[in-house]
Structure formats: C-alpha cells, structure tokens
Motif scaffolding. Structure first.
Motif, PDB file in Angstrom:
ATOM      1  N   LEU A 150       5.371 -13.729  41.709  1.00 16.98           N
ATOM      2  CA  LEU A 150       6.628 -14.040  41.522  1.00 16.98           C
ATOM      3  C   LEU A 150       7.375 -12.940  41.302  1.00 16.98           C
ATOM      4  CD1 LEU A 150       9.153 -15.789  41.449  1.00 16.98           C
ATOM      5  CD2 LEU A 150       8.394 -16.521  39.188  1.00 16.98           C
ATOM      6  N   HIS A 151       7.040 -11.974  40.332  1.00 19.53           N
ATOM      7  CA  HIS A 151       7.701 -10.644  40.214  1.00 19.53           C
ATOM      8  C   HIS A 151       7.892  -9.881  41.267  1.00 19.53           C
ATOM      9  CE1 HIS A 151       7.122  -6.255  39.295  1.00 19.53           C
ATOM     10  NE2 HIS A 151       8.081  -6.592  38.640  1.00 19.53           N
ATOM     11  N   LYS A 153       7.660 -10.693  44.708  1.00 19.02           N
ATOM     12  CA  LYS A 153       8.714 -11.083  45.388  1.00 19.02           C
ATOM     13  C   LYS A 153      10.054 -10.970  45.017  1.00 19.02           C
ATOM     14  CE  LYS A 153       6.083 -15.078  47.410  1.00 19.02           C
ATOM     15  NZ  LYS A 153       4.626 -14.798  47.257  1.00 19.02           N
ATOM     16  N   LEU A 154      10.498 -11.200  43.705  1.00 15.42           N
ATOM     17  CA  LEU A 154      11.911 -11.200  43.285  1.00 15.42           C
ATOM     18  C   LEU A 154      12.277  -9.771  43.333  1.00 15.42           C
ATOM     19  CD1 LEU A 154      11.746 -13.700  39.980  1.00 15.42           C
ATOM     20  CD2 LEU A 154      12.930 -14.003  42.580  1.00 15.42           C
ATOM     21  N   ILE A 252       6.022 -21.524  43.405  1.00 16.82           N
ATOM     22  CA  ILE A 252       6.619 -20.109  43.325  1.00 16.82           C
ATOM     23  C   ILE A 252       7.395 -19.569  44.520  1.00 16.82           C
ATOM     24  CG2 ILE A 252       6.261 -17.616  43.469  1.00 16.82           C
ATOM     25  CD1 ILE A 252       5.965 -19.031  40.560  1.00 16.82           C
ATOM     26  N   ASP A 253       6.838 -20.200  45.579  1.00 17.36           N
ATOM     27  CA  ASP A 253       7.555 -19.861  46.994  1.00 17.36           C
ATOM     28  C   ASP A 253       8.520 -20.738  47.289  1.00 17.36           C
ATOM     29  OD1 ASP A 253       5.336 -18.073  47.676  1.00 17.36           O
ATOM     30  OD2 ASP A 253       4.150 -19.420  49.182  1.00 17.36           O
ATOM     31  N   PHE A 256      11.035 -19.157  45.364  1.00 18.21           N
ATOM     32  CA  PHE A 256      11.756 -17.631  45.856  1.00 18.21           C
ATOM     33  C   PHE A 256      12.546 -18.033  47.018  1.00 18.21           C
ATOM     34  CE2 PHE A 256      10.630 -14.563  49.082  1.00 18.21           C
ATOM     35  CZ  PHE A 256      11.224 -13.453  48.673  1.00 18.21           C
ATOM     36  N   ALA A 260      16.188 -16.368  47.749  1.00 16.64           N
ATOM     37  CA  ALA A 260      16.381 -15.532  48.749  1.00 16.64           C
ATOM     38  C   ALA A 260      17.380 -16.089  49.831  1.00 16.64           C
ATOM     39  CB  ALA A 260      15.000 -15.304  49.551  1.00 16.64           C
ATOM     40  N   THR A 267      19.141 -10.290  51.130  1.00 14.50           N
ATOM     41  CA  THR A 267      17.662 -10.477  51.233  1.00 14.50           C
ATOM     42  C   THR A 267      16.776  -9.799  52.438  1.00 14.50           C
ATOM     43  OG1 THR A 267      17.617 -12.302  49.983  1.00 14.50           O
ATOM     44  CG2 THR A 267      15.818 -12.117  51.472  1.00 14.50           C
TER      45      THR A 267
END
Length: 286
Positions: A150-151, A153-154, A252-253, A256, A260, A267
């Motif tokens: 997650l980190h 991705k963000l 998580i996806d 995210f 986004a 993004t």
C-alpha cells in the motif's frame, strides 16, 4: 454477507461453548443444514440454549434461519462449481490437487471479500486517504508486507505515505500525527498488540484511523474510525498470515484505485513519470 463469512468473522470473539458450535458449522455447513438443533447441541457437547445464543451472536434470528442460510449457500456453491473443493491439504493429495485447492481457496477469499466489503466504509476511507496530509501504515509480519505494498502504491502517485513494520518506530510515528493525517492498521486477526497500540496512539493523537482485518469485532476495530473487512478462509499450511494476504491485497487495491481515481490526471502523470524513471533498469524495455 454470506452465512459462513459472518460466522468466521465472529468466531474468535465467541465464548468457548459457542465457539465449538461455530467450528462444527464451519467444518460441515451442508451437514449442519440437515441437523435438528438438539443433534447439533449433542455433537458439540453444548445445549440447545447455547446453539440459540450462537445463532444470535452470528446475526441470525434463530436456528431455522441459520439452517436455511447454510443450505442455500452450500447449494449455490455446489451448483456453481459442480463440486466444492475442500480447502484443506490432505496427506495424500497430489501436486495437482494442491494447486487446485490453493486456487479455489484464493479465488474464494477474493470473491467473499468483494461480496462483503462495506462500500460506504470504503468510500469514506478513500476520501480520508485522498485528502490526508500524511498516511501512516502499520502492520507486523506478513501484514507488514501488505502495508509495504500500500505504501509503495500511494507513494508512486505522489502521496506522502510511510509504512512502519517496526513496533517502536510505529509508536513514535503515531505519537506525532494530527487531525490532518490518516493511520491504517492491518491485522488479519485484529489482535496483534503492536498494531493495536500504534492505531490507538494514532487515534489519540487526532488522526483518522482505518482498520483492515478479518474479524469484527476485534481489539483493533475498537480503535478504528473505519473498518474494511476481509473474508479469508484459513486452510492447512495456510493459516493466518498466508490465507489473509490475498484478501488483504484485494482490499488494498480497491482502496488505492479509489484514491487514484479521485485525482485522475495527477495520478496518470505521476505513474507515467515513475515508469519512465525505472524503464532504463529493464533490458530491452519498450
């Protein structure tokens, strides 16, 4: 939320006698659907009153409603798959059997999670993360690996995010948050002390808190403003950390992509820039 997912979620918080009933139902839901209440009580060495209390704890008005839900659910799975695979790995399973069972279990975890995910809570979590000044993510062990995903991705879309798999670092970070921040705690059981303490400290510091867990209620959810629930099925050799990972990554996806999408142009620009930055590290990259 399906009957079995609901029972799995509440099972850890039940008293021992009710937990025996839950274990029996989860072990053989189709068989339970055919049992009179007295027979189930006898098999689990409990009482009819305990079975009734279990039904209410799991969100059913009574035993007839539970039996009907189990019959409907197991019948639907059998019709969809022809034969419902047991997720447990047996001593004599072939490698082909193992592959089929793992694929079945992982697909079920994602499907059950998607079917039971609280969309209102997810929307609120997306809004909180998208507007946060800073996002801190807490998770220990395999949950920490999900937090790192997650980190990454963000961070890649330009948000200020940190992941803290070390318990001491997590606590010191949480103590410095404020009402412009979001803290996310990831724990399959919801009972990991290090993650609970970090999320509690973050909330006391004023941050908006989000829990990602398989079990509600749990100690972790007591310190969460928002709860995103997974629905992983534990199996032989794949208990806890392994079984939960697929379901957690699905949540998580979803989180995210929702974040986004909120800033689509920014993004897209960030993803293009970061792709170009690492493209040279690939042989014969297009």
């Amino acid at each position: 939320m399906t009957a079995l997912v609901r029972i799995r979620a509440v099972a850890p918080s039940l008293r021992p006698a009710q937990r025996r009933v839950a274990d029996a139902v989860l072990r053989d839901p189709a068989g339970t659907a055919e049992l009179p209440i007295g027979r189930l009580a006898q098999q689990t060495e409990t009482s009819v009153a305990t079975v009734m209390r279990f039904c209410r704890s799991a969100g059913f008005q009574g035993y007839p409603e539970l039996r009907l839900a189990l019959a409907r659910e197991t019948g639907r799975e059998a019709a969809a798959d022809g034969a419902v695979l047991s997720p447990d790995i047996d001593r004599d399973d072939s490698l082909a059997d193992i592959v089929a069972k793992i694929a079945f279990s992982d697909a079920a975890a994602v499907q059950d999670t998607a079917a039971t995910l609280d969309l209102d809570a997810l929307a609120a979590a997306v809004d909180a993360v998208a507007t946060a000044r800073r996002i801190d993510v807490y998770g220990i062990g395999a949950n920490g690996f999900v937090g790192q995903d997650l980190h990454q991705k963000l961070h890649r879309i330009g948000l200020l995010a940190f992941v803290w798999p070390d318990p001491h670092a997590a606590l010191t970070s949480a103590a410095l948050l404020d009402d412009g921040c979001v803290a996310i705690g990831i724990s399959h059981t919801g009972s990991t002390v290090d993650t609970i303490d970090a999320l509690r400290t973050a909330r006391e510091s004023g941050a908006r808190t989000i829990a990602i867990t398989n079990f509600v209620p749990s100690p972790l959810t007591a310190h969460a403003d928002l709860v995103l629930t997974t629905a992983a099925r534990e199996t032989t050799f794949r208990s806890g950390a392994m079984a939960s990972r697929i379901a957690q990554l699905a949540v998580i996806d979803c989180l995210f992509v929702g974040v986004a999408q909120r800033s689509y142009d920014r993004t897209t620009t960030a993803l293009n820039r970061t792709y170009k930055a690492v493209r040279s590290r690939r042989i014969n990259a297009p």
